[in-house]
Design a protein around this motif. Structure first.
Motif, PDB file in Angstrom:
ATOM      1  N   MET A   1      62.039  19.890 -69.697  1.00 28.28           N
ATOM      2  CA  MET A   1      61.813  21.248 -69.199  1.00 28.28           C
ATOM      3  C   MET A   1      60.418  21.369 -68.584  1.00 28.28           C
ATOM      4  O   MET A   1      60.242  22.006 -67.534  1.00 28.28           O
ATOM      5  CB  MET A   1      61.965  22.272 -70.333  1.00 28.28           C
TER       6      MET A   1
ATOM      7  N   TYR B   1      60.354  19.668 -65.220  1.00 28.42           N
ATOM      8  CA  TYR B   1      61.103  20.466 -64.225  1.00 28.42           C
ATOM      9  C   TYR B   1      60.259  21.637 -63.724  1.00 28.42           C
ATOM     10  O   TYR B   1      60.291  21.984 -62.547  1.00 28.42           O
ATOM     11  CB  TYR B   1      62.410  20.965 -64.867  1.00 28.42           C
ATOM     12  N   SER B   2      59.490  22.237 -64.643  1.00 29.49           N
ATOM     13  CA  SER B   2      58.746  23.444 -64.271  1.00 29.49           C
ATOM     14  C   SER B   2      57.533  23.145 -63.405  1.00 29.49           C
ATOM     15  O   SER B   2      57.100  23.987 -62.637  1.00 29.49           O
ATOM     16  CB  SER B   2      58.310  24.193 -65.534  1.00 29.49           C
TER      17      SER B   2
ATOM     18  N   HIS C   1      68.573  22.215 -66.584  1.00 30.94           N
ATOM     19  CA  HIS C   1      67.424  22.900 -67.186  1.00 30.94           C
ATOM     20  C   HIS C   1      67.896  23.852 -68.291  1.00 30.94           C
ATOM     21  O   HIS C   1      67.279  23.945 -69.360  1.00 30.94           O
ATOM     22  CB  HIS C   1      66.662  23.661 -66.099  1.00 30.94           C
TER      23      HIS C   1
END
Length: 607
Positions: free
Chosen positions: A435, A438-439, A455
């Motif tokens: 996560m 991904y962010s 996600h």
């Protein structure tokens, strides 16, 4: 009423329609009104003149006929004065055959001198009150009356004269019963009662029968058609229509109010098919009636009025064509300016209006082009400023966080967890790491739907351990939609809201459904949960906020209400336009959040 509303709507749709209607009311309508009034006045004048002409014809016929009958009336008066003939016959003993024969010769001599060889006289007669009839006729066929086998007093016209107190009579067309196969079956009788000089009493009736030749000549020609001469009993004295002489007028025309003529209520009346012009003779008590078929009068008026109508129609069409042409020239540049504005409304700022008029519209087009140029300059400046701002923010973020340090730290914690046998902790750390990676990816805002779903799965992995299998999640997504392009971070905040506000504190087992499908060439993503439903007030408040303009949405987002909801809706509208964004509803027993955005599939085969 609906027609009027539709007409007003059509007129209000364009300036061209308004101009054409204005021209019609200002120019064409007065022409139409003047033409109609002129036509009406012309028709009235034609009718009035026609009525006058026909009335003059009836007056001429009346004068001529009365003079003609007055001549015969004077002849009957001469008989009253004839002492040596008529008075002698009336005061003689006609029962004596010798005297009667002498009187016949005397009467023939008197009658011959009285009327001569006139071809309109059918006969001259003297009826004595003792029942004898003396005749002088050029017609040989007479019934024998000397033996009194024929009773002339049985004739209605004779009975009328005997019973009447009047002295002179003009009897309209009738048939004489004492004639055998006459050449002229109908005659007019002019009669006078003769008073005896010796006794002072009525001794006989002197009368003259005339045929209808003179009246026929008087009514000859086209103008005499449809003229009827009626006696005081409304019997037809003469008409050119065969077989109608002697009949009652009401038998032929029951709808004509003949009593109005007799009572002088009107000179012009009408029935369903005819105009009726009439004249009444007080002395004769006769009526002259002219029937004018309405079709005939309409035809006469049309012959004069049609050129006026055609002239008005041609003028109307000419003005209409001119008004359309002038209106088109006025509205054409306005329409061009409007079409250009519509294209600019669709964010096409490369448009310019090509209008070179020197009038107000040309000035408006020139100023519009200047405005578009300034908008283009402002857009370029704002876009450049936003790029610089994002770049600076990104650099500031990079300066604050060292991704490698965080990755290495999380990896070290993961190794310790595995060494300690805490596999569930290791699994959570791995999900948190994914996560985090991904962010902070340094990529564009658009990602694939598959990335967003992964996600969410990492987030659900962390929450499932925390909530100990308190809810299930289902994914209903077609394989071809996994490569659809979407904005980053639009699903996880909505799932988070579903858990915190719906599933948490819910007694039964929770269910979250994520569904993606194509609706009208757009991508619709639905997130449903069966947890606590939103109250009506809360739902209405959220719907009102989501329907607000972009500035209001920014204020709601800064207040921190409804985690991420306003932010996602604002980002979608800024990216795609106000048609797209979020909507929230209570769907049956579940709370439903819909995400609508344009369908954008990747061109490569990456899934």
């Amino acid at each position: 009423m609906n027609f009027i509303k539709k007409l007003i709507h059509i007129i209000n749709r364009s300036i061209l329609n308004k101009l054409i209607i204005s021209f019609i009311f200002i120019i064409l309508l007065p022409i139409a009104i003047i033409s109609i009034l002129s036509y009406s006045k012309l028709v009235d004048n034609i009718k009035e003149n026609y009525y006058k002409d026909q009335n003059q014809i009836l007056s001429t016929i009346d004068t001529s006929l009365q003079m003609y009958l007055d001549d015969f009336n004077r002849l009957t008066y001469n008989a009253y004065l004839a002492k040596d003939s008529i008075q002698l016959i009336l005061n003689s003993d006609n029962d004596n055959i010798t005297t009667r024969v002498s009187n016949i010769n005397l009467f023939n001599a008197f009658a011959s001198n009285l009327v001569g060889l006139r071809d309109d006289v059918e006969g001259v007669y003297l009826y004595t009150m003792d029942g004898y009839l003396f005749d002088h006729s050029r017609y040989d066929g007479m019934k024998q009356v000397f033996d009194k086998a024929y009773d002339i007093t049985a004739e209605s016209w004779m009975k009328y004269m005997i019973d009447s107190k009047e002295e002179s009579f003009i009897i309209g067309s009738h048939q004489q019963g004492y004639k055998l196969e006459p050449q002229f079956p109908f005659v007019i009788t002019i009669a006078r009662k003769i008073t005896s000089y010796e006794t002072g009493e009525i001794a006989g009736i002197f009368f003259i029968d005339i045929n209808l030749k003179m009246i026929e000549n008087l009514l000859a020609g086209e103008e005499g058609n449809d003229i009827f001469i009626l006696d005081e009993f409304n019997h037809i004295v003469f008409t050119h229509k065969d077989g109608n002489i002697g009949k009652r007028f009401s038998q032929l025309y029951p709808n004509v109010p003949i009593d109005s003529i007799e009572e002088k209520k009107a000179d012009i009346i009408e029935d369903n098919n005819n105009f009726v012009i009439s004249k009444y003779n007080d002395y004769l008590k006769w009526k002259y009636v002219k029937l004018i078929p309405k079709d005939e009068l309409i035809q006469k008026t049309n012959q004069v009025a049609l050129p006026l109508i055609w002239t008005s129609i041609i003028c109307f069409i000419a003005f209409l064509v001119v008004s359309i042409f002038v209106s088109g020239n006025i509205t054409k540049p306005i329409k061009l300016l409007k079409d250009t504005m519509l294209k600019v409304q669709e964010l096409d700022f490369n448009q310019k209006v090509d209008i070179n008029n020197e009038d107000e519209i040309g000035s408006l087009a020139k100023n519009f082009n200047i405005m578009i140029e300034k908008i283009q300059e402002l857009i370029s400046k704002v876009y450049e400023t936003q790029l610089k701002k994002k770049d600076s923010e990104f650099k500031a973020l990079q300066a604050q966080i060292n991704p490698h340090f965080l990755y290495n730290t999380l990896e070290s914690i993961n190794c310790l967890a595995l060494i300690s046998g805490a596999e569930d902790v290791s699994e959570m750390i791995q999900g948190l790491g994914r996560m985090f990676r991904y962010s902070i990816k340094q990529e564009k805002d658009l990602v694939t739907l598959e990335d967003e779903i992964n996600h969410v799965k990492d987030y659900i992995l962390l929450q499932a351990i925390r909530y100990e299998d308190k809810f299930d999640i289902e994914y209903i997504i077609g394989e071809n939609l996994f490569r659809a392009k979407v904005i980053k971070f639009i699903l996880q905040p909505i799932v988070e809201n579903a858990i915190y506000h719906g599933i948490e504190g819910f007694e039964d087992k929770g269910l979250i459904i994520i569904e993606a499908k194509v609706v009208d060439k757009d991508l619709l993503i639905r997130v449903l949960n069966n947890g606590h439903k939103l109250s009506c007030d809360k739902l209405q408040d959220l719907q009102y906020q989501l329907n607000s303009n972009i500035q209001d949405l920014s204020r709601y987002d800064r207040k921190g209400k409804s985690i991420g909801i306003h932010n996602i809706h604002l980002r979608l509208q800024l990216q795609y336009g106000e048609k797209y964004g979020l909507s929230i509803n209570n769907h049956k027993e579940m709370t439903e959040v819909n995400i609508l955005l344009p369908l954008n599939l990747e061109e490569d085969n990456h899934v």
